[in-house]
Design a protein around this motif. Structure first.
Motif, PDB file in Angstrom:
ATOM      1  N   VAL A 144       0.847  -1.193   0.000  1.00  8.18           N
ATOM      2  CA  VAL A 144       0.000   0.000   0.000  1.00  8.18           C
ATOM      3  C   VAL A 144       0.882   1.242   0.000  1.00  8.18           C
ATOM      4  O   VAL A 144       1.814   1.346   0.783  1.00  8.18           O
ATOM      5  CB  VAL A 144      -0.930   0.030   1.235  1.00  8.18           C
TER       6      VAL A 144
ATOM      7  N   VAL B  67       0.547   5.418   0.306  1.00 10.18           N
ATOM      8  CA  VAL B  67      -0.275   6.587   0.596  1.00 10.18           C
ATOM      9  C   VAL B  67       0.418   7.771  -0.063  1.00 10.18           C
ATOM     10  O   VAL B  67       1.564   8.090   0.260  1.00 10.18           O
ATOM     11  CB  VAL B  67      -0.446   6.812   2.117  1.00 10.18           C
TER      12      VAL B  67
ATOM     13  N   CYS C 137      -3.357  13.265   4.924  1.00  6.52           N
ATOM     14  CA  CYS C 137      -2.503  12.169   4.458  1.00  6.52           C
ATOM     15  C   CYS C 137      -2.117  11.261   5.632  1.00  6.52           C
ATOM     16  O   CYS C 137      -2.124  10.037   5.505  1.00  6.52           O
ATOM     17  CB  CYS C 137      -1.261  12.714   3.767  1.00  6.52           C
TER      18      CYS C 137
ATOM     19  N   THR D 190      -5.098   9.251   6.631  1.00  7.60           N
ATOM     20  CA  THR D 190      -5.316   8.176   5.663  1.00  7.60           C
ATOM     21  C   THR D 190      -4.387   7.002   5.948  1.00  7.60           C
ATOM     22  O   THR D 190      -4.816   5.846   5.951  1.00  7.60           O
ATOM     23  CB  THR D 190      -5.119   8.697   4.227  1.00  7.60           C
ATOM     24  N   GLU D 191      -3.120   7.297   6.203  1.00  9.24           N
ATOM     25  CA  GLU D 191      -2.169   6.234   6.542  1.00  9.24           C
ATOM     26  C   GLU D 191      -2.601   5.499   7.801  1.00  9.24           C
ATOM     27  O   GLU D 191      -2.588   4.258   7.847  1.00  9.24           O
ATOM     28  CB  GLU D 191      -0.763   6.810   6.726  1.00  9.24           C
TER      29      GLU D 191
ATOM     30  N   VAL E 224      -5.548   3.208   7.019  1.00  8.68           N
ATOM     31  CA  VAL E 224      -5.145   1.997   6.302  1.00  8.68           C
ATOM     32  C   VAL E 224      -4.577   0.981   7.289  1.00  8.68           C
ATOM     33  O   VAL E 224      -4.948  -0.197   7.266  1.00  8.68           O
ATOM     34  CB  VAL E 224      -4.111   2.328   5.192  1.00  8.68           C
TER      35      VAL E 224
ATOM     36  N   VAL F 206       3.029  -0.455   4.295  1.00 11.54           N
ATOM     37  CA  VAL F 206       2.577   0.889   3.942  1.00 11.54           C
ATOM     38  C   VAL F 206       3.792   1.782   3.691  1.00 11.54           C
ATOM     39  O   VAL F 206       4.693   1.857   4.513  1.00 11.54           O
ATOM     40  CB  VAL F 206       1.698   1.497   5.060  1.00 11.54           C
TER      41      VAL F 206
ATOM     42  N   ILE G  97      -4.444   6.644  -2.541  1.00 14.20           N
ATOM     43  CA  ILE G  97      -4.087   5.311  -2.050  1.00 14.20           C
ATOM     44  C   ILE G  97      -3.868   4.407  -3.259  1.00 14.20           C
ATOM     45  O   ILE G  97      -4.712   4.349  -4.159  1.00 14.20           O
ATOM     46  CB  ILE G  97      -5.190   4.710  -1.155  1.00 14.20           C
TER      47      ILE G  97
ATOM     48  N   VAL H 237     -11.920   1.735   2.705  1.00 19.48           N
ATOM     49  CA  VAL H 237     -10.548   1.249   2.888  1.00 19.48           C
ATOM     50  C   VAL H 237     -10.568  -0.257   3.174  1.00 19.48           C
ATOM     51  O   VAL H 237      -9.797  -1.012   2.594  1.00 19.48           O
ATOM     52  CB  VAL H 237      -9.817   2.026   4.013  1.00 19.48           C
TER      53      VAL H 237
END
Length: 78
Positions: A4, A6, A14, A17-18, A21, A34, A54, A72
């Motif tokens: 993944v 980001v 951001c 979002t990380e 995930v 990640v 993503i 997600v």
């Protein structure tokens, strides 16, 4: 293991979002790697013009704005 990325400059959205995930992967019991991509040229290389974005296993699944947790989870489970 899912790969993944980001995409984003490192703003609060951001980072959120990380975190999302990682949390959804843990909830689903999935192993993910990640990586944060902050280089604008690399981000543009994915065709993403608005962040956060993503990329899962080489495929862009989201761009622009904070994604929903349910989305997600769906992307990670696919």
């Amino acid at each position: 293991m899912k790969d993944v990325k980001v995409l984003g400059p490192g703003c609060k959205r951001c980072q959120a979002t990380e975190d999302m995930v990682k949390a959804e992967a843990a909830r689903l019991g999935l192993k993910v790697q990640v990586e944060k991509v902050t280089d604008y040229a690399a981000i543009a290389g994915y065709g993403v013009m608005s962040t956060p974005g993503i990329v899962i296993d080489g495929k862009v699944v989201h761009a622009g704005g904070l994604p929903k947790s349910a989305d997600v989870a769906k992307w990670l489970a696919a």
